[in-house]
Each structure stands twice: as C-alpha cells, then as structure tokens.
Design an enzyme around this catalytic site. Structure first.
Site, PDB file in Angstrom:
ATOM      1  N   GLU A   1     -36.909  28.275  52.267  1.00 29.91           N
ATOM      2  CA  GLU A   1     -37.870  27.279  52.694  1.00 29.91           C
ATOM      3  C   GLU A   1     -38.081  27.381  54.202  1.00 29.91           C
ATOM      4  O   GLU A   1     -37.215  27.873  54.930  1.00 29.91           O
ATOM      5  CB  GLU A   1     -37.337  25.883  52.335  1.00 29.91           C
TER       6      GLU A   1
ATOM      7  N   SER B   1     -29.390   3.221  73.469  1.00 27.44           N
ATOM      8  CA  SER B   1     -30.228   4.414  73.552  1.00 27.44           C
ATOM      9  C   SER B   1     -30.209   4.969  74.966  1.00 27.44           C
ATOM     10  O   SER B   1     -30.053   4.228  75.937  1.00 27.44           O
ATOM     11  CB  SER B   1     -31.675   4.065  73.192  1.00 27.44           C
TER      12      SER B   1
ATOM     13  N   LYS C   1     -43.029  -1.013  67.373  1.00 30.54           N
ATOM     14  CA  LYS C   1     -43.372   0.346  67.810  1.00 30.54           C
ATOM     15  C   LYS C   1     -42.964   1.368  66.745  1.00 30.54           C
ATOM     16  O   LYS C   1     -43.696   2.319  66.463  1.00 30.54           O
ATOM     17  CB  LYS C   1     -42.671   0.650  69.135  1.00 30.54           C
ATOM     18  N   ASP C   2     -41.782   1.159  66.146  1.00 30.66           N
ATOM     19  CA  ASP C   2     -41.331   2.062  65.083  1.00 30.66           C
ATOM     20  C   ASP C   2     -42.232   1.949  63.855  1.00 30.66           C
ATOM     21  O   ASP C   2     -42.502   2.941  63.186  1.00 30.66           O
ATOM     22  CB  ASP C   2     -39.879   1.752  64.690  1.00 30.66           C
TER      23      ASP C   2
ATOM     24  N   HIS D   1     -25.010   2.352  69.094  1.00 31.96           N
ATOM     25  CA  HIS D   1     -25.032   0.981  69.582  1.00 31.96           C
ATOM     26  C   HIS D   1     -23.893   0.677  70.544  1.00 31.96           C
ATOM     27  O   HIS D   1     -23.896  -0.362  71.191  1.00 31.96           O
ATOM     28  CB  HIS D   1     -25.033   0.007  68.388  1.00 31.96           C
TER      29      HIS D   1
END
Lengths: 433, 255
Positions: free
Chosen positions: A285, A217, A241-242, A213
C-alpha cells in the site's frame, strides 16, 4: 458535597464518588493551551477521531467477515453486495487506513518542523513512534484479510523478511505462518491480531495524551508558555477549531470514499489469492512505499551495503535499515541537541527539513517502481540521504547552526497580529499552505 | 524558496499518485479513455446498455466465463422486471441437492440462485479451453488496471500478429493484453447477438455494452454510492462553513 463546584445535584453526587466531571472540567476548561497553535496542530485530534472510526467500522466488518482462505474473499464481496450499507462501511474502513496514515504522517512532520520531540516531551514523542509502529503492523495485518492477490503476496514477501534474521529467522517465519507457507492458520492469526492491535493502540494513545497533558502542547514558536496571557482554555477555542478541521478533513475523506474508493488500492486485490500465480509487481500500500524502497535498496552490489557486507547479507541489511528508518525517530530527541525547538528560528534546519520531505517522496516513488535501473540507484541515494539527515546533519546542526533570536513570550508576536516581522515572517507561508 | 519546495513536493506527490495507476505490465499499449455513462460525480449506468450487455454476457461470454458473485435476483437492479428475471433464471439448469435419496438433481433456476457457472470446476474449464482458465468476470472491471477502458480496449483490440511474432497455436494477438498473446479467441463478431431493442450489434457496440454490464457487476452499489456522496459532500460543505463561522466568532476575542 454542598461545596461542590457542580450545580446539578446528580452531577455533584456522582462527581463526589467518581470524579469524572472534575476530570472533564480539568481537561476541557482548565487545561491551558497555547493561544498560537496553527492548523498543523489539528492533526493529533484528527488521528484520534480516525482511530475511533476505524475501530467502529472494523467491529461491524468483523461481524460479517470469515477468516478462512476458502471463504474470506467471498465474505468481503458479500459485505460489498448483500450487507446493508456494507459497501459504505468497508470503503470507509479501507480508505480510513490511508487517511489515518496521511494524518499521522502530517502529525509527525509537524513535530519534526516545530521540534515537538524536544525536552520535556521526549517520551510523548517516543510513544507516538510506538503508535506508528503499531499502526503499520495493524495496517499490514488488515491488508491480508480480504485475501486478494496483493494480500497473499504482500503477506508472503513481508513475513519472509524475518527469515533474514540469523539462526532463529526460519523458526520465526514458521511461527508467523503457523505452518510452512502463508495459509489458513496465517489468515486466522492475522485476523485475531488485527482485531487486537487497535486496542493496544488505544492504550498507547491514552499514554500519549497523558504525556501530552503533563506539559501541554508545544507551539509554533517553540518557547514555553510563561503567563496566563499566553494560554487559552482548550474548550471552546480548540474544540471548535478541531471541529472545523474535522469538517475539512471529512470533505476530503468522503470525496475518496464516495467517488474514488479504490483509487489508492491495487486492482490485483480484487483477484482472489492464488498461491500458484505471482503478480508481475508486488507492491505494498502507498503508505509503506518509502519503507519498501529502503528495504529494497540494499542489494548485494549497492554502495550503501558495502560497509555492512562483511557482517551480514544484503537482505538482512535491508530489513534492519527499514526498521532503523523508524528507530532513528526514537533517538531523535538526543540526536538533535539544538536548544531551539521551532524551525522558524533555525534557518539551516528549515532547508534540510524540506529536503527530507522531498527525499521521503522520492523514496515513495522508488518503492512503487520495479526494482531496476535507474530506480535502484535513486532509491539507494535517497536511502543514504535519509540516514545522513538524521545521523549526521541533525547532530552537526546542533553545533554549527546560528539560530535567530527567540521572542520573549508567546503573547508578543500574537498581539502583534500573528507574528512580528522580526520573528516569524519567514514562517508565514507554512501556516497558509 | 519554500514556495518552490512545496510546489515540488506537490508535483512529486501527483506523480506518485498517477504512477499508481500507470504501472501496466509487459509491452501492452495503454487503453484509450472512453466516455462511460457511469463515470463522473453524477454518473449512472445506461439501463439500455446494461440490458444489452447482459445479453452479450449471457449469449457470448457465459459459454466460458462465470460471474459467480451475481445472482439472478440482481437482474431486477438493471431494469428487468421481476417476471423477466424469473424467466431468465428459469431458462438455466441449476444443480441442486442432495434430495431425500441422496442424489443431486437438476432444476430450473430461481431468483436466489447465483449465475450458473459454465464449468463444474477450474480443471474442467482448463480442459475445455486448451489449458487456459477463463477468469470469473464478476469483479473484472475492478481487478484490472484501466478498468472499463481496458476491458473495452481488450475486446476490440484483436489484430493480425506482426510478421516477426511467433504466435503459438490457440493464441491470438491482442494489442492491449500484457505480453500481447491471449488465449481467448476474438469473442465478438459483427452481429454476434441480435439485440432485442434493434441496436446494431457492431463489435464496438457489444464491447461497450458488455463492459457497462461488467462495470455494474463489479460495483452494483455505484449509483447509490454517488447519489449518497453528493448529498454527504454538500452537507459537509454547509456544516464546515458554519463551523468556520462559529470558530471565527469564538476566536474573535483572542486575536
């Protein structure tokens, strides 16, 4: 107080004393976000949501789990059979680990493609690498807890790696084990640390977000936001959107949880740990397979080991290479000194980026195969290429690559309908993929 | 170019995922795929097969193999009534105690008892089986690559050893077992059990039934899980569709 920006008197009263609402207002409404983020930018918030899912399910599981070698395996089965919705909680936690890595790997490769690690976001990127390291440690510790065969033998193999460290290696291994083999003290401390580390991850995630922040972004074009025209508030645009992205992800995730919950696991982990029986192939894994391949590719007769053979054992070289494969990400912001961020304007880098992805998949396959020809040679070549990419190709590209001209502002291509033909046409399939 | 690369990456990832399940050890043959009532999105356990399978387990397998994670109360989940389950439990001798005098004692089983083990400990099991330990069967279907297909193949995969094989005493030749030499003698014989529902007890039928039973034993939550999964996925499809519509609406003034 009367001039508070909040109409609700209770909210205003609280905010005057504890500015949580100002903070939320700032983060959600005023926090300007580039308007051109594509769906690859969904994976950061997704990772955060999975972290919460993992912590919540993990805390519930820990209420029913017993960290004792004689009881651990059966306590997990009790969760599966007798605890209300225990099977659901455990399968969510188990598949959540895989989902976490899928999402974080995509998040990282998003950063690699669009140059998210470049100035002024170097620390943001490095904190992300720290999170990856913590995640890997947490996942490894957690995989030991059900005390199946792969838990036990995976723990044995991985903890033994530290014995390669000269002089103090054996002491470190004894310390990790709490004894002279993987046994009850090991399981106890692994449980304790597996509970602790996620909260450390939360702490680093907070720093990651604070760093994010600070400058906001990045974006697919990789140029700075210049005017208010380039940005939109995070809420409601990116919250919705998220959320949509979260819905798509949950369909995929619950598809695994409900219909193939053990697909990504190894059947041997449903056999209780037995120190006297070694499984024919000890495989980690899936998310560790590329790193495992790098580790194993350093054999005494390997060509890539030759330059180091005068200095250390092949085992130590393998361990160092495995850690180095992540450490190169730490220094990536300085290895890559091209001023252009986004791969959309770096035609040569773009090709090497996809080669790196293929290389990582090849390493993953090699990690799953037994250590024999031809897989050993393939994984040695793929390991060599991995480091070649970061240590040689990336720095050289900074000197020799001829980049495409950058657009003048974010709004320019956006207003032309998602990217002017001159600037971003080549990158369109990426957005749709 | 990029399309090919994405395609290649996708193909490679499919290979990776597929190879996960295909790493079988030794020179064992890959077990053929069977149709199981419990596979697929809407799969449920065939109740008849479950009960016949329990009979096979109880009369044949349980002589050597434990299923320690199962309790007699669980039998009501596969279609037995509570009275039937109580009767089955009562037919078993359970060691309990110590009593007021500090002695262990025998009593008939009750619903809350776990399946009685054939041997008091692993050493006794080995001693009775020529040194080999018959594994616990509760999780067998989840604990083997190939799952139910493998188990069925193993039970029906006994063959005469090829001439050049040097088979040690007490070992049998099995097409599907890793290394092909298995310490378990062929467990199923034609008409080895007499099914209550008059189904013909062929080796294949018994193998199929007991595999179904053991698949349930390993994943007793399977039917519940799949039922809930269908609902959850349908819900998410609708929710995600609506979220997409809202997203379009919210973003309409940006594009």
């Amino acid at each position: 107080m009367s001039d508070s920006k909040f109409k609700n008197p209770i909210v205003a009263w609280i905010d005057y004393r504890l500015p949580v609402f100002t903070f939320m207002e700032h983060e959600l409404h005023e926090y300007p976000t580039p308007k051109n983020l594509n769906y690859w930018w969904n994976f950061g918030s997704l990772a955060g949501i999975i972290l919460v899912i993992m912590i919540v399910t993990g805390i519930i599981l820990s209420m029913h789990y017993t960290p004792h070698t004689a009881l651990a395996f059966d306590s997990v089965e009790r969760i599966m059979r007798d605890v209300n919705y225990g099977w659901l909680i455990r399968y969510v936690h188990m598949n959540g680990a895989s989902a976490f890595f899928i999402v974080v790997f995509i998040h990282i490769f998003r950063g690699l493609y669009f140059g998210s690690y470049k100035s002024p976001r170097e620390l943001l990127w490095m904190l992300g690498v720290v999170i990856l390291l913590l995640m890997m440690a947490t996942a490894f510790l957690g995989y030991v807890l059900p005390w199946g065969q792969m838990s036990f033998w995976g723990a044995t193999v991985i903890t033994n790696l530290f014995s390669a460290i000269p002089i103090v290696g054996d002491t470190i291994v004894t310390l990790l084990w709490g004894g002279f083999s993987v046994d009850n003290p090991t399981l106890n401390r692994f449980f304790s640390l597996h509970f602790l580390l996620p909260f450390v991850i939360v702490g680093v995630v907070v720093l990651h977000i604070v760093a994010l922040h600070q400058h906001g972004s990045g974006n697919p074009i990789g140029i700075d936001t210049k005017s208010p025209q380039d940005t939109i508030p995070f809420h409601p645009y990116y919250t919705i959107k998220d959320l949509f992205g979260l819905g798509v992800f949950l369909i995929f995730f619950f598809g695994f949880v409900f219909f193939a919950p053990n697909y990504l696991g190894h059947p041997d982990n449903y056999i209780e740990a037995n120190p006297l029986v070694t499984p024919p192939h000890i495989v980690p894994e899936w998310y560790f397979l590329p790193f495992y391949a790098i580790l194993r590719s350093f054999t005494a007769d390997a060509l890539i080991f030759l330059p180091f053979s005068w200095l250390m054992t092949a085992k130590l070289a393998g361990v160092l290479a495995m850690f180095a494969s992540i450490m190169v990400l730490f220094i990536l912001p300085w290895l890559d000194h091209s001023p252009v961020k986004s791969a959309r304007f770096r035609p040569i880098y773009k090709q090497f980026y996809w080669l790196l992805i293929i290389d990582c998949f090849i390493l993953g396959i090699c990690g799953a195969k037994p250590a024999e020809a031809p897989w050993t040679y393939i994984s040695q070549a793929a390991t060599a290429y991995y480091f070649l990419h970061f240590l040689v190709i990336i720095p050289l590209l900074g000197f020799f690559e001829k980049t495409k001209p950058l657009p003048t502002s974010i709004s320019e291509p956006v207003l032309k309908g998602g990217g002017g033909a001159s600037v971003a046409a080549g990158a369109k399939p990426m957005e749709k993929a | 170019m990029r399309k090919y690369l994405i395609g290649a990456a996708a193909a490679v990832s499919v290979v990776v995922l597929a190879s996960n399940g295909a790493m079988s050890a030794g020179d064992a043959v890959k077990p053929p795929s069977q149709n199981w009532s419990f596979s697929g999105f809407f799969g449920t356990f065939d109740r008849g097969a479950l009960q016949r399978g329990f009979q096979v387990y109880d009369e044949v397998c349980a002589g050597c193999h434990s299923a320690r994670l199962l309790a007699y109360r669980n039998l009501t989940e596969i279609g037995f009534t509570e009275d039937q389950a109580k009767k089955i439990a009562a037919s078993k001798e359970v060691t309990d105690g110590p009593n007021d005098e500090g002695e262990m004692f025998q009593r008939p089983g009750i619903l809350s008892d776990r399946f009685v083990r054939p041997f008091p400990n692993d050493e006794a099991a080995r001693a009775a089986n020529g040194g080999a330990l018959p594994p616990d069967l509760s999780l067998m279907v989840k604990a083997r690559i190939g799952g139910a297909n493998y188990l069925h193949a193993l039970l029906t995969g006994y063959k005469d050893a090829p001439k050049d094989t040097n088979l040690p005493d007490g070992m049998s030749y099995n097409l599907y077992f890793a290394g092909n030499q298995i310490a378990m003698a062929p467990p199923l014989a034609e008409d080895g059990v007499e099914y209550a529902d008059k189904t013909k007890a062929t080796v294949d039928q018994m193998a199929r039934d007991v595999t179904t039973f053991l698949a349930w034993a390993a994943e007793p939550e399977l039917e519940w899980r799949k039922r809930m999964g269908v609902k959850v996925i349908l819900f998410l499809l609708i929710l995600t569709g609506m979220l997409y519509a809202v997203k379009r609406k919210v973003w309409s003034d940006v594009h």
